[in-house]
Design an enzyme around this catalytic site. Structure first.
Site, short mmCIF file in Angstrom:
data_model
loop_
_atom_site.label_atom_id
_atom_site.label_comp_id
_atom_site.label_asym_id
_atom_site.label_seq_id
_atom_site.Cartn_x
_atom_site.Cartn_y
_atom_site.Cartn_z
N CYS A 1 0.85 -1.20 0.00
CA CYS A 1 0.00 0.00 0.00
C CYS A 1 0.88 1.24 0.00
O CYS A 1 1.66 1.47 0.91
CB CYS A 1 -0.91 0.02 1.21
SG CYS A 1 -1.87 1.52 1.32
N LEU A 2 0.75 2.04 -1.06
CA LEU A 2 1.55 3.26 -1.18
C LEU A 2 0.66 4.50 -1.13
O LEU A 2 1.14 5.63 -1.22
CB LEU A 2 2.29 3.25 -2.53
CG LEU A 2 3.29 2.12 -2.77
CD1 LEU A 2 3.67 2.03 -4.23
CD2 LEU A 2 4.52 2.33 -1.92
#
Lengths: 426, 174
Positions: free
Chosen positions: B119-120
Site C-alpha cells: 500500500c503506497l
C-alpha cells in the site's frame, strides 16, 4: 452429485439384502425410490429460456421484454429495440460493475464486454450479484455464468487480464476496436465504456485508451468509507478527461512509522454500490436510447441524501497528449456543430407558427439576448475588473518541456544496464 | 516532506531526478526515460553501498524495461529478512507510479493489496503525483518501499507472521 446418489442406492441394496427383518424391507424400498427421483432431478438441471429473435411488445407472462417495450407506449423511448445493436464494455466486474452488467443484461443490451483479473472471494459477499458457491472462480467467468442464464440473447465476452500492464493495455485497445459485432458502426467497436474499477491506475488506463480511441465513457466510483459515490460522463475533447483534473493530492506529512496499522481494507455497502450502479446504468440507457438529460456528473452523498451535479470543461493544460489532440479537434469542429444546431433550431421554429405572445406592452418590457450582454459587458473571461491583479503568475508556460539530461558521457542503454548489473553482482 | 526523517531526506536529494515524461508506449522517448531510470538507480545503489545501507537488488526482466524483478531485505534485531521484489511499469507511467509487489508476503498483512502489492496510497502516491515526471524507480524504492519495510517488517516478525529463514530450517529439521 449423481455418482454420490448412485452410491447411496448401492448401499441401500446391500442393506436390503442383509436385513433379517422383512417388515423393514418396504421402508428401504421407499428410500431407494426417493433417491432415484433425486437422480432424475439432478439430471434435468435448471431450465433456461431459449433465445428470442425479435423483441415483442406483446403483454404475456412469457415475454421477457414486455415491460421494457412498454417504455415506447409510455412515450419515454422512441425505439427501445435499438438496444440490441449496442455494445457496452464494463471495466471492473466488482461491486458496481457486476450489478451494472446484470442491469444491462436484463435490459437486453446487444453485447457486453467484461474486463477483470480478480477472483470471487467470500469477502465480496456483502455486495450484490456474486454467490458464495462462485468463490474461487474468476469474476468474469462467474459473471458470464450468471448473466447467460438470465438472458441468453446478450452476447457476452470476458477478458481476464490487468489493463494497466503494457500487454494487457494493447489487448484492451484491440478488443475495443474490434467491430465484428456491428461492422457498419462508426468509430470503435463499442458504443460506451463503463469504468467500474477501484483504483487510480486502472482509471488512468481507461482514460488513456478512451482518449486515444475518441471513445465516450462513463466513470463511476464509491468512496472508501462506503457512504458516497459519483458517476461522470467523459466525452474526449468536449468534457474534462480523467487526467484534466487530477484528484486532490495532499501529502499527509506524517511519518510512516506512526501510521502503522490502519490497513487498506476499504469499507463497502451493497446499498451504496447498488445506487451508484443504478445511476450509472440509468445514465447509460439515456445516452444510448436518447431520452431525458444525460448527466455530465452526478454525485451521491448518502449521509445527507445530497445529489450534486456539475459540468467540467477540459483542461487546456491537461498532461494527457491524446486529450489535448481531442480538444483541438473539438474546437475545429465548432462551425459544423453550430451549423447543425442552427439547422435543428430552424426546423423546430418552422413547425411553430409565429404570433405575438402578448397583444399589448404597457410597460415597454423587452427581452435582451444573454449572449449580447456577455460580449458587451465582459471583454474576455480571463480579464479582471480594474484595480485587481492576480497574485499568482498565469500558468501559460506550464507546458515548457524540461531541460534534457546534461550527462551525455554515458548514454548507451546497454552500457547502463551492465553498470547496474555490476553493482547488483556484489 | 515535513515529517520524513532527515536521513531519507538527505538520501533523496542525492538521487538524480529524471526529466523525460514518457511511458513504455512512447518509443524513443521511453528509451531516453529508461536511460535516466538506470542512471538514477545506479547512483542510488552506489550511494547505499558507500553508506553501508545496501538494501535491494533490481534489474529489468525484459529488454523493453517494462518488468522489473529483484530482491529487497530488511534487518530487524540483527537478523536479515529477504523478499522477492517485482513490479510492472504501468502503461500510464509516469503519471501513475509502479505498483511494487512482494509476492512472498501476500495475505500476511492488511497493508497490502491482492497479489502482494504494497500500500503506497497515503505515504507515497501524493509525493509521486506532485513530482511527476521527476521521480523514477529509485525514488519509488527510497520513498515507497523503504518506509513500508521499516513500518511493516518489525510488526510481521514480532507477531510471528514471518519467520527468519534459519528458524524455518531449524524447526523443520527438529
Amino acid at each position: 452429485m449423481e455418482v454420490e446418489l448412485k452410491d447411496i442406492i448401492d448401499d441401500l441394496n446391500s442393506l436390503k439384502r442383509s436385513l433379517p427383518d422383512p417388515s423393514l424391507q418396504a421402508s428401504v424400498l421407499q428410500l431407494r425410490l426417493r433417491v432415484e427421483n433425486l437422480i432424475r432431478m439432478a439430471k434435468s438441471g435448471p431450465v433456461g429460456r431459449p433465445k428470442v429473435k425479435d423483441m415483442s411488445a406483446e403483454v404475456v407472462d412469457s415475454n421477457p421484454y414486455s415491460r421494457l417495450m412498454a417504455l415506447q407506449r409510455m412515450g419515454i423511448v422512441e425505439n427501445y429495440e435499438r438496444i440490441r445493436d449496442f455494445s457496452v464494455a464494463i471495466v471492473g466486474v466488482g461491486g458496481v460493475g457486476s450489478v451494472a452488467a446484470e442491469m444491462l443484461t436484463r435490459c437486453g443490451i446487444g453485447r457486453l464486454l467484461l474486463y477483470d483479473y480478480d477472483k470471487v472471494e467470500l469477502a465480496n459477499m456483502n455486495r450484490l450479484f456474486f454467490r458464495p458457491e462462485q468463490a474461487g472462480m474468476t469474476k468474469t467467468d462467474a459473471a458470464v455464468q450468471t448473466l447467460s442464464d438470465i438472458n441468453p440473447d446478450v452476447v457476452l465476452e470476458s477478458y481476464t487480464f490487468n489493463i494497466t500492464t503494457v500487454q494487457g493495455f494493447e489487448t484492451f485497445m484491440s478488443s475495443l476496436r474490434n467491430k465484428s459485432f456491428c461492422p457498419s458502426k462508426e468509430g470503435s467497436g463499442v458504443d460506451l465504456v463503463l469504468s467500474c474499477v477501484d483504483n487510480y491506475e486502472a482509471r488512468m488506463a481507461v482514460n488513456q485508451a478512451c482518449n486515444e480511441l475518441n471513445q465516450t465513457w462513463m466513470e463511476s466510483g464509491v468512496s472508501e468509507d462506503a457512504v458516497s459515490g459519483h458517476i461522470q460522463l467523459l466525452i474526449p475533447g468536449e468534457t474534462a478527461c480523467f487526467a484534466c483534473a487530477p484528484p486532490l493530492v495532499v501529502a499527509s506529512g506524517v511519518d510512516e512509522r506512526t501510521l502503522k496499522r490502519e490497513g487498506v481494507c476499504a469499507a463497502s455497502l451493497p446499498t451504496t454500490m447498488g445506487v451508484v450502479a443504478g445511476l450509472l446504468v440509468q445514465n447509460t440507457l439515456k445516452f444510448l436510447l436518447n431520452f431525458g438529460n444525460v448527466s455530465p456528473y452526478l454525485g451521491y452523498n448518502s449521509l445527507k441524501d445530497f445529489f450534486p451535479t456539475m459540468e467540467m470543461k477540459p483542461n487546456p493544460q491537461c498532461s494527457n497528449a491524446a486529450c489535448l489532440e481531442r480538444q483541438k479537434e473539438y474546437v475545429q469542429a465548432k462551425p459544423a456543430r453550430d451549423a447543425a444546431a442552427k439547422a435543428k433550431m430552424e426546423a423546430e421554429m418552422s413547425s411553430i407558427t409565429e404570433c405575438p405572445l402578448h397583444d399589448d406592452n404597457e410597460w415597454n418590457i423587452s427581452v435582451i439576448d444573454d449572449n449580447e450582454v456577455d460580449t458587451a459587458g465582459v471583454p474576455s473571461a480571463d480579464a479582471l475588473p480594474e484595480g485587481l491583479t492576480r497574485e499568482l503568475p498565469s500558468a501559460d508556460e506550464f507546458e515548457k518541456s524540461l531541460a534534457p539530461g546534461t550527462d551525455a558521457s554515458v548514454d548507451d542503454l546497454e552500457n547502463l544496464r551492465r553498470q547496474l548489473e555490476a553493482l547488483n553482482a556484489d | 516532506m515535513e515529517g520524513w526523517d532527515p536521513n531519507t531526506k538527505s538520501t533523496l536529494t542525492q538521487i538524480p531526478l529524471l526529466s523525460t515524461k514518457a511511458g513504455p508506449r512512447d518509443g524513443a522517448a521511453w528509451t531516453q526515460r529508461l536511460k535516466e531510470e538506470y542512471k538514477s538507480l545506479i547512483a542510488y545503489t552506489q550511494m547505499n553501498k558507500s553508506n553501508d545501507n545496501d538494501w535491494f537488488r533490481i534489474s529489468a526482466a525484459n529488454p523493453e524495461g517494462t518488468r522489473w524483478t529483484g530482491k529487497c531485505w530488511y534487518v530487524h534485531n540483527l537478523l536479515k529478512y529477504e523478499f522477492d521484489l517485482q513490479f510492472d511499469i504501468p502503461v500510464t507511467y509516469p503519471s501513475t507510479a509502479p505498483e511494487l509487489e512482494l509476492p512472498e508476503i501476500d495475505g500476511k498483512t492488511q497493508k497490502m493489496y491482492r497479489g502482494g502489492k504494497i500500500c503506497l496510497t497515503i505515504h507515497f502516491k501524493p509525493l509521486w503525483a506532485k513530482n511527476c515526471p521527476r521521480f523514477g524507480i529509485a525514488h519509488a524504492l527510497c520513498l515507497g518501499l523503504a518506509p513500508w519495510l521499516a513500518a511493516e517488517i518489525p510488526i510481521l516478525v514480532d507477531s510471528g507472521m514471518i519467520k527468519h529463514k534459519d528458524d524455518v530450517s531449524s524447526t523443520s529439521e527438529s
